[in-house]
Design an enzyme around this catalytic site. Structure first.
Site, PDB file in Angstrom:
ATOM      1  N   HIS A  65      36.144  33.419  41.708  1.00  0.00           N
ATOM      2  CA  HIS A  65      34.652  33.772  41.108  1.00  0.00           C
ATOM      3  C   HIS A  65      34.478  33.761  39.831  1.00  0.00           C
ATOM      4  O   HIS A  65      34.224  34.660  39.156  1.00  0.00           O
ATOM      5  CB  HIS A  65      34.800  35.313  41.562  1.00  0.00           C
ATOM      6  CG  HIS A  65      35.003  35.822  43.079  1.00  0.00           C
ATOM      7  ND1 HIS A  65      34.089  36.002  43.810  1.00  0.00           N
ATOM      8  CD2 HIS A  65      35.910  35.782  43.872  1.00  0.00           C
ATOM      9  CE1 HIS A  65      34.384  36.100  44.924  1.00  0.00           C
ATOM     10  NE2 HIS A  65      35.514  36.084  45.051  1.00  0.00           N
ATOM     11  N   ASN A 138      31.852  40.888  49.087  1.00  0.00           N
ATOM     12  CA  ASN A 138      31.380  39.601  48.919  1.00  0.00           C
ATOM     13  C   ASN A 138      29.930  39.804  49.848  1.00  0.00           C
ATOM     14  O   ASN A 138      29.452  41.026  50.294  1.00  0.00           O
ATOM     15  CB  ASN A 138      32.123  38.697  50.079  1.00  0.00           C
ATOM     16  CG  ASN A 138      33.395  37.995  49.393  1.00  0.00           C
ATOM     17  OD1 ASN A 138      33.229  38.298  47.970  1.00  0.00           O
ATOM     18  ND2 ASN A 138      34.311  37.320  49.836  1.00  0.00           N
ATOM     19  N   TYR A 348      44.412  42.185  41.451  1.00  0.00           N
ATOM     20  CA  TYR A 348      43.258  42.145  40.425  1.00  0.00           C
ATOM     21  C   TYR A 348      44.037  42.740  39.057  1.00  0.00           C
ATOM     22  O   TYR A 348      43.528  41.809  38.112  1.00  0.00           O
ATOM     23  CB  TYR A 348      42.233  43.001  40.944  1.00  0.00           C
ATOM     24  CG  TYR A 348      41.429  42.223  42.124  1.00  0.00           C
ATOM     25  CD1 TYR A 348      42.006  42.285  43.340  1.00  0.00           C
ATOM     26  CD2 TYR A 348      40.111  41.666  41.866  1.00  0.00           C
ATOM     27  CE1 TYR A 348      41.203  41.573  44.258  1.00  0.00           C
ATOM     28  CE2 TYR A 348      39.241  41.145  43.103  1.00  0.00           C
ATOM     29  CZ  TYR A 348      40.064  40.967  44.336  1.00  0.00           C
ATOM     30  OH  TYR A 348      39.540  40.331  45.321  1.00  0.00           O
TER      31      TYR A 348
HETATM   32  C1  HEM Z   1      44.460  39.278  49.402  1.00  0.00           C
HETATM   33  C2  HEM Z   1      43.164  38.761  49.236  1.00  0.00           C
HETATM   34  C3  HEM Z   1      42.634  38.546  47.936  1.00  0.00           C
HETATM   35  C4  HEM Z   1      43.240  38.363  46.879  1.00  0.00           C
HETATM   36  C5  HEM Z   1      44.732  38.047  46.295  1.00  0.00           C
HETATM   37  C6  HEM Z   1      42.204  38.420  45.663  1.00  0.00           C
HETATM   38  C7  HEM Z   1      42.413  37.952  44.122  1.00  0.00           C
HETATM   39  C8  HEM Z   1      41.330  37.693  43.260  1.00  0.00           C
HETATM   40  C9  HEM Z   1      41.580  37.458  42.105  1.00  0.00           C
HETATM   41  C10 HEM Z   1      42.853  37.156  41.547  1.00  0.00           C
HETATM   42  C11 HEM Z   1      40.356  37.595  41.488  1.00  0.00           C
HETATM   43  C12 HEM Z   1      39.884  37.303  39.934  1.00  0.00           C
HETATM   44  C13 HEM Z   1      39.912  38.567  39.314  1.00  0.00           C
HETATM   45  C14 HEM Z   1      39.536  38.553  37.881  1.00  0.00           C
HETATM   46  O1  HEM Z   1      40.055  37.574  37.129  1.00  0.00           O
HETATM   47  O2  HEM Z   1      39.180  39.577  37.269  1.00  0.00           O
HETATM   48  C15 HEM Z   1      39.359  37.866  42.453  1.00  0.00           C
HETATM   49  C16 HEM Z   1      38.087  37.919  42.259  1.00  0.00           C
HETATM   50  C17 HEM Z   1      37.251  38.393  43.210  1.00  0.00           C
HETATM   51  N1  HEM Z   1      37.550  38.710  44.647  1.00  0.00           N
HETATM   52 FE1  HEM Z   1      39.195  38.577  45.315  1.00  0.00          FE
HETATM   53  N2  HEM Z   1      41.124  38.275  46.191  1.00  0.00           N
HETATM   54  C18 HEM Z   1      41.419  38.620  47.645  1.00  0.00           C
HETATM   55  C19 HEM Z   1      40.305  38.717  48.662  1.00  0.00           C
HETATM   56  C20 HEM Z   1      39.202  39.188  48.495  1.00  0.00           C
HETATM   57  C21 HEM Z   1      38.165  39.689  49.306  1.00  0.00           C
HETATM   58  C22 HEM Z   1      38.317  40.023  50.955  1.00  0.00           C
HETATM   59  C23 HEM Z   1      36.800  39.937  48.739  1.00  0.00           C
HETATM   60  C24 HEM Z   1      35.615  40.528  49.341  1.00  0.00           C
HETATM   61  C25 HEM Z   1      35.543  41.533  49.772  1.00  0.00           C
HETATM   62  C26 HEM Z   1      37.220  39.326  47.451  1.00  0.00           C
HETATM   63  C27 HEM Z   1      36.177  39.565  46.189  1.00  0.00           C
HETATM   64  C28 HEM Z   1      36.341  39.244  45.197  1.00  0.00           C
HETATM   65  C29 HEM Z   1      35.320  39.087  44.124  1.00  0.00           C
HETATM   66  C30 HEM Z   1      33.916  39.754  44.194  1.00  0.00           C
HETATM   67  C31 HEM Z   1      35.803  39.021  42.816  1.00  0.00           C
HETATM   68  C32 HEM Z   1      35.277  38.729  41.651  1.00  0.00           C
HETATM   69  C33 HEM Z   1      35.030  40.064  40.684  1.00  0.00           C
HETATM   70  C34 HEM Z   1      34.258  39.827  39.604  1.00  0.00           C
HETATM   71  O3  HEM Z   1      33.029  39.588  39.650  1.00  0.00           O
HETATM   72  O4  HEM Z   1      34.770  39.825  38.436  1.00  0.00           O
HETATM   73  N3  HEM Z   1      38.224  39.219  47.082  1.00  0.00           N
HETATM   74  N4  HEM Z   1      40.051  37.993  43.856  1.00  0.00           N
END
Ligand code: HEM
EC number: 1.11.1.6
Length: 483
Positions: A65, A138, A348
């Site tokens: 992202h 999402n 996160y």
């Molecule tokens: C175990 C599964 C998941 C892991 C380990 C994971 C991990 C991460 C990580 C490490 C980031 C970066 C955060 C940052 O640097 O601030 C991220 C961002 C994000 N993830 Fe996940 N994620 C997972 C599943 C999901 C799922 C299922 C969704 C949707 C519901 C999702 C939606 C997002 C969104 C929207 C962001 C961006 C947030 C922003 O705009 O700063 N992720 N995720």
């Protein structure tokens, strides 16, 4: 002079240039040299400081992202759900809460085009009176995998090949051929809605199952959904090529320009709920993030609306430094045992401590807007002003006390330690139903995208056969693939 008055802020700019330590700069054009032609002296502190600052302007981008745009606004309750939750910000219709939202693409870098086929992030931070609640979702209501153990491998497969730095279908088809639970997500991603027109015309979903808990302690499973009032619109491939070719930031620009023009984007928030006593009544596991909750049996209930009416004042401060985390909840909202959510609870804030530093929650965009207090202190880049002498608890010198208790889900946890897959996998029914609900031309485009992915020369006969066997399980589309 009050030394704490001048917090770093452009509002406190002096009328003349200074160094970061406040000394006057009488020449910001020419380096300090020996004679008119050089060499440059190392003692030119202003030049060294200016370059050192420039050299460190970038922070690590998000692992996923990385490409996104943010906007601010408010959430307003329109329907009373206080029978379901004791969350203060949901206490009554009319209550408004400030929010910041970040929309994003998932896979590619910070500067990548916004017209690629990719899920979109839809993350909302509610600055409530009881702390920040982050609904990090999402645009699709399901996810590729149901166990977070697989997330790093999944992301590696979707990201560019580490050798060529090109996203390659053979790696994607290979990885997901081991994961039939991903079919439902592909039924969204490879559908016409796989490339949203922009961020304003897309839905959002919390995806994971959370819990609402009311004053009496009764808990319900809940899923959250955002519906845009201007409708859902998407780009087909040839349109996406044109739009992206002309402007690789078209969605960021659309969001910014709409807000500038007073055409404020708005979404309605809906919930679906399940009483945990009834969780075995379905042919899917309600905590399985690869499943939708069918709206005909679990209807959408309206809760509120969100309006985005202010652009960020500064992209870096309010987008790059913005940190969402599914573990940030408030009383009345709780996690479910959804395995993927449980993994997200850790990941996160862990990445944010690395990406932004251990005190990232002190950054203005991330810190709560309500009074807060604890004895966590010091650490890298800590800029909180503290002058108390008691930094331990309990103390007879410090009147701070525990907050009032609030209800959390009452269910008893028990079971044998194990590493296992869930009981009710049911991987094929929902994607099959979704495919069959599409019009024939939409089905045709969906199949073409799959055929295209499987046509990568490095996709082996074995991988192709596995995919065809998956899709034929419920879809009876063998003839189409053969053709
Ligand atoms: C175990 C599964 C998941 C892991 C380990 C994971 C991990 C991460 C990580 C490490 C980031 C970066 C955060 C940052 O640097 O601030 C991220 C961002 C994000 N993830 Fe996940 N994620 C997972 C599943 C999901 C799922 C299922 C969704 C949707 C519901 C999702 C939606 C997002 C969104 C929207 C962001 C961006 C947030 C922003 O705009 O700063 N992720 N995720």
């Amino acid at each position: 002079m009050d030394p704490y008055k001048f917090r770093p802020s452009s509002a406190h700019n002096s009328p003349f240039f200074t160094t970061n330590s406040g000394a006057p700069v009488y020449n910001n054009n020419s380096s300090l040299t020996v004679g008119t032609r050089g060499p440059i002296l190392l003692e030119d502190y202003h030049l060294v400081e200016k370059l050192a600052n420039f050299d460190r302007e970038r922070i690590p981008e998000r692992v996923v992202h990385a490409r996104g745009a943010s906007a601010k606004g408010f959430f307003e309750v329109t329907h009373d759900i206080s029978n379901l939750t004791c969350a203060d910000f949901l206490r009554a219709p009319g209550v408004q809460t400030p929010v910041i939202v970040r929309f994003s693409t998932v896979i590619h870098e910070r500067g990548s085009p916004e017209t690629l086929r990719d899920p979109r992030g839809f993350a909302v931070k509610f600055y409530t009176r009881e702390g920040n609640w982050d609904l990090v979702g999402n645009n699709f209501p399901v996810f590729f995998i149901r166990d977070g153990m697989k997330f790093p491998d999944m992301v590696h497969a979707l990201k560019p090949n580490p050798k060529s730095h090109i996203q390659e279908n053979w790696r994607i088809m290979d990885f997901f051929s081991h994961h039939p639970e991903s079919l439902n997500m592909f039924a969204f991603l490879f559908d016409d809605i796989g490339i949203p027109l922009n961020y304003r015309h897309m839905e959002g979903s919390g995806v994971n199952t959370y819990m609402l808990v009311n004053k009496a302690g009764k808990a319900h499973y809940v899923k959250f959904h955002w519906k845009p009032t201007c409708g859902v619109k998407s780009l087909l491939e040839d349109e996406a090529i044109k739009v992206g070719g002309a402007n690789h930031s078209h969605a960021t620009q659309d969001l910014y320009d709409s807000i500038m023009a007073g055409n404020y984007p708005e979404w309605k928030l809906f919930i679906q709920t399940i009483d945990p006593d009834h969780e075995d009544r379905f042919d899917f596991d309600p905590l399985d993030v690869t499943k939708i909750w069918p709206e005909d049996i679990l209807p959408l209930q309206p809760v509120g609306r969100m309006v985005l009416n202010k652009n960020p004042d500064n992209f870096f401060a309010e987008n790059e430094q913005l940190a969402f985390c599914p573990s940030l909840i408030v009383p009345g909202i709780y996690y479910s045992d959804d395995k993927l959510l449980q993994t997200r609870i850790f990941s996160y804030s862990d990445t944010q401590r690395h990406r932004l530093g251990p005190n990232y929650l002190q950054l203005p965009v991330n810190c709560p807007k309500n009074a807060h207090h604890n004895n966590h202190h010091e650490g890298l880049m800590n800029f909180m002003h503290r002058d108390e002498e008691v930094n331990y608890f309990p103390s007879r010198f410090d009147p701070v006390r525990h907050a009032e208790t609030y209800p959390i889900p009452p269910a008893i946890c028990n079971g044998k330690r194990d590493r296992c897959i869930i009981g009710k996998e049911n991987n094929f029914k929902q994607p099959g139903e979704r495919y069959r609900s599409m019009t024939p031309d939409r089905q045709e485009r969906f199949l073409c995208r799959f055929v295209d992915a499987l046509s990568d020369p490095r996709v082996t006969h074995e991988i192709r056969s596995i995919w065809i066997s998956y899709w034929t399980q419920y879809m009876q589309i063998r003839a189409c693939f053969d053709a």
